[in-house]
Design an enzyme around this catalytic site. Structure first.
Site, short mmCIF file in Angstrom:
data_model
loop_
_atom_site.label_atom_id
_atom_site.label_comp_id
_atom_site.label_asym_id
_atom_site.label_seq_id
_atom_site.Cartn_x
_atom_site.Cartn_y
_atom_site.Cartn_z
N LYS A 55 -6.94 -4.91 -3.14
CA LYS A 55 -7.70 -5.42 -1.98
C LYS A 55 -8.62 -4.34 -1.43
CE LYS A 55 -4.04 -4.15 1.13
NZ LYS A 55 -4.87 -3.08 1.72
N CYS A 96 -2.35 -2.69 7.45
CA CYS A 96 -2.17 -3.61 6.33
C CYS A 96 -0.86 -4.37 6.38
CB CYS A 96 -2.40 -2.88 5.02
SG CYS A 96 -4.14 -2.38 4.88
N ASP A 153 0.79 -1.25 0.00
CA ASP A 153 0.00 0.00 0.00
C ASP A 153 0.82 1.30 0.00
OD1 ASP A 153 -1.85 -2.02 0.30
OD2 ASP A 153 -2.91 -1.12 1.97
C1 VGL Z 1 -4.82 0.84 5.70
C2 VGL Z 1 -6.29 1.86 7.15
C3 VGL Z 1 -7.30 1.74 6.23
C4 VGL Z 1 -3.44 0.35 5.40
C5 VGL Z 1 -5.83 0.73 4.77
O1 VGL Z 1 -3.05 0.27 4.22
O2 VGL Z 1 -2.71 0.06 6.37
N1 VGL Z 1 -5.07 1.40 6.88
N2 VGL Z 1 -7.06 1.19 5.04
#
Ligand code: VGL
Ligand code: ZN
Length: 177
Positions: free
Chosen positions: A86, A127, A8
């Site tokens: 995802k 994540c 991410d």
């Molecule tokens: C994430 C909070 C909400 C992440 C993704 O990538 O860690 N954190 N969505």
């Protein structure tokens, strides 16, 4: 075989983005620098529909096909062989990259004979942690590269707690030299 898995690293998780990790921009150079040390480089992206239930808990971020969901320009994304999307359903948090809906990550890794997974990216507490814990459960030798990972740190100490949880589960926390 060992893979680098970049979790991410997307504009919305960087300073100035919708859900920033305060030091998110400081890990990109390190990720770029180490990519060539692995047999395979993969990534995940948070890829939410605009009406996701996930946004009852979080500010809207990484809405699919927006600039916030894109890789930052500074990331050497051309070296990523495949990205796994995802959180793609409107009821789906999709914290772990093993919940990606575009491809089965576990399958992909097995076919490529990857036994060791090195995680880097964003965010430590959500994540990265979920992906690391799933990787351990699935039997991968799992590392988190701490100096190439950054947290949201919503509450002071959250990132430390996440590292502790991963450590207890058998994840190796390392730093690059
Ligand atoms: C994430 C909070 C909400 C992440 C993704 O990538 O860690 N954190 N969505
Ligand atoms: Zn999200």
């Amino acid at each position: 075989m060992k893979a680098l898995f970049i979790v991410d690293v997307q504009n919305d998780f960087l300073p100035g983005g919708a859900l920033p990790a305060p030091r998110g921009n400081q890990i990109i150079n390190e990720i770029n620098r180490i990519m060539d040390q692995f047999d395979l480089v993969l990534a995940s992206r948070d890829w939410h529909p605009g009406d996701s239930k996930h946004f009852e808990r979080w500010p809207p971020h990484c809405v699919r096909n927006t600039l916030g969901a894109a890789y930052p320009d500074e990331l050497d994304a051309g070296k990523i062989e495949k990205d796994f999307l995802k959180g793609t359903g409107n009821m789906d948090d999709g914290y772990s990259a093993f919940e990606a809906t575009t491809d089965d990550l576990d399958d992909y890794l097995r076919k490529r004979n990857i036994k060791e997974l090195y995680l880097a990216g964003l965010t430590t507490e959500y994540c990265v942690k979920s992906t690391a814990l799933d990787a351990i459960r699935k039997g991968y030798k799992t590392y988190v590269i701490a100096n190439a990972t950054a947290g949201v740190e919503a509450q002071p100490g959250d990132e430390q707690k996440a590292y502790h949880e991963m450590d207890i589960a058998g994840v190796k926390i390392i730093n690059t030299l």
